[in-house]
Scaffold this active site. Structure first.
Site, PDB file in Angstrom:
ATOM      1  N   HIS A 162       0.825  -1.224   0.000  1.00 52.43           N
ATOM      2  CA  HIS A 162       0.000   0.000   0.000  1.00 52.43           C
ATOM      3  C   HIS A 162       0.857   1.271   0.000  1.00 52.43           C
ATOM      4  CE1 HIS A 162      -3.574  -2.371   0.525  1.00 52.43           C
ATOM      5  NE2 HIS A 162      -3.206  -2.822   1.706  1.00 52.43           N
ATOM      6  N   ASP A 197      -2.636 -10.760  -2.309  1.00 59.25           N
ATOM      7  CA  ASP A 197      -3.131 -10.332  -0.995  1.00 59.25           C
ATOM      8  C   ASP A 197      -4.634 -10.027  -1.073  1.00 59.25           C
ATOM      9  OD1 ASP A 197      -1.886  -8.921   1.738  1.00 59.25           O
ATOM     10  OD2 ASP A 197      -3.647  -7.851   0.993  1.00 59.25           O
ATOM     11  N   HIS A 199      -6.044  -7.414  -0.147  1.00 59.76           N
ATOM     12  CA  HIS A 199      -6.254  -6.010  -0.510  1.00 59.76           C
ATOM     13  C   HIS A 199      -5.553  -5.666  -1.818  1.00 59.76           C
ATOM     14  CE1 HIS A 199      -6.473  -6.260   3.943  1.00 59.76           C
ATOM     15  NE2 HIS A 199      -7.497  -5.440   3.780  1.00 59.76           N
ATOM     16  N   ASP A 286      -3.984 -12.895   4.194  1.00 58.80           N
ATOM     17  CA  ASP A 286      -5.212 -12.353   4.796  1.00 58.80           C
ATOM     18  C   ASP A 286      -6.459 -12.683   3.985  1.00 58.80           C
ATOM     19  OD1 ASP A 286      -4.219 -10.673   2.839  1.00 58.80           O
ATOM     20  OD2 ASP A 286      -4.271  -8.846   4.054  1.00 58.80           O
TER      21      ASP A 286
HETATM   22 ZN   LIG Z   1      -3.831  -7.242   2.921  1.00 61.87          ZN
END
Ligand SMILES: [Zn+2]
Length: 344
Positions: A162, A197, A199, A286
């Site tokens: 990120h 991931d 996200h 995750d």
């Molecule tokens: Zn993540």
């Protein structure tokens, strides 16, 4: 396969972050490294420590993916923040630029608001050291592949995907996957980053969006209802020389392992179409059904299949750890992934 981890990563250990407007215990702490390390051991893998975390070479390499003012900010903000009367222990801004900021501020509160995209990146006195250790770990894994290893793994935390060119976000301070890709680019002309991931890897996308030499692909929970909210659509395909070299595959919240693995297979096909000479995997565990960040519903045993899918890549590959937060399953999820990955 060599696995890298620098113990100084534990120096970044913010106790809390802001969740839904409330201070909450941070799930992104040193215990993650302990659980992931246990997961590696159960797969028969052990950790090697990379060395230098403050070399001029590391800084130069970081400047290939981050602005020098952002790196300077990370290094100096804690001391400048604490020169403000009544400042909080952790650096945590209360103002952020929205909608076309025009002016880079001098004041530490303004700079913190500029560079810290959200409230999941509070910085302590030793956070910079932790971030540099995570970066050095990614570099060590990339260098191992450049020396001829077919695969390597970097246990990086804080995670990185990120973090954009000029900002932190979502627990990420320095973009370890982008850094690894940049190090690989020193020897090869085309690199691909596949991000599995939960996200969207918005920082990675941002860093390479206009570049045609680094392909980026990400499968993730649909951001219409999920972090990072503002990017990750399938219509974000790159710009300029990077047009067509960015692929996003958003999945409906709660999607199961079969749907997720099918999306990964599609991404791998597109990655191979790009014909990279080396690959970086942003590995997020995750996506597991019980992860505290709850977005997809992958079962532990399905990480074996994920490992097998990625092991079919013929290119030298650096696996960089991204998300995956403490649960009773975190160690087992990495073990399952490695079992599949080493089998291939
Ligand atoms: Zn993540």
């Amino acid at each position: 396969m060599k696995c890298f981890y620098h113990p100084d990563q534990a120096r970044h250990a913010p106790p809390t972050f802001l969740l839904r407007g409330q201070p909450a215990p941070s799930p992104e702490g040193p215990v993650r490294a302990e659980l992931l390390s246990e997961g590696l051991a159960a797969a028969g893998l052990s950790l090697t420590a990379p060395m230098e975390t403050d070399s001029p070479t590391l800084r130069k390499r970081l400047e290939q993916v981050h602005t020098s003012r952002y790196l300077q900010f990370l290094e100096t903000i804690y001391e400048r923040w604490h020169a403000i009367p009544g400042a909080s222990e952790l650096v945590a801004p209360n103002v952020h630029p929205c909608g076309g900021a025009q002016h880079y501020p001098r004041h530490p509160v303004g700079q913190a608001g500029w560079h810290l995209h959200d409230m999941a990146c509070p910085l302590s006195e030793t956070s910079f050291r932790g971030a540099m250790a995570s970066a050095a770990t990614a570099v060590a894994a990339a260098e191992d592949v450049l020396r001829g290893a077919a695969r390597s793994y970097a246990l990086c935390r804080p995670p990185g995907h990120h973090a954009g060119p000029d900002n932190a976000g979502g627990f990420c301070l320095v973009n370890n996957a982008a850094l690894a890709a940049s190090v690989l680019r020193e020897k090869v002309s085309k690199v691909a980053i596949i991000d599995v991931d939960l996200h969207h890897g918005n920082g990675t996308q941002d860093i390479f969006y206009a570049r045609g030499d680094v392909w980026t692909g990400s499968v993730h929970a649909d951001p219409s209802d999920f972090y990072p909210f503002f990017w990750s659509g399938a219509d974000e395909t790159g710009s300029g020389e990077g047009e067509g070299a960015n692929v996003n595959f958003p999945l409906p919240l709660g999607s199961d392992g079969e749907t997720y693995l099918s999306a990964v297979a599609t991404l791998i096909k597109q990655l191979n179409h790009f014909q990279p000479e080396a690959v970086v995997v942003s590995l997020g565990l995750d996506v597991h059904k019980d992860d505290p960040l709850a977005g997809l519903s992958v079962e532990t045993e399905e990480f074996v299949a994920l490992g097998e899918q990625l092991s079919a890549l013929s290119q030298p590959t650096v696996v960089i750890q991204e998300g995956g937060y403490p649960t009773d399953h975190l160690s087992a999820n990495l073990t399952a992934f490695m079992r599949g990955y080493l089998r291939g």
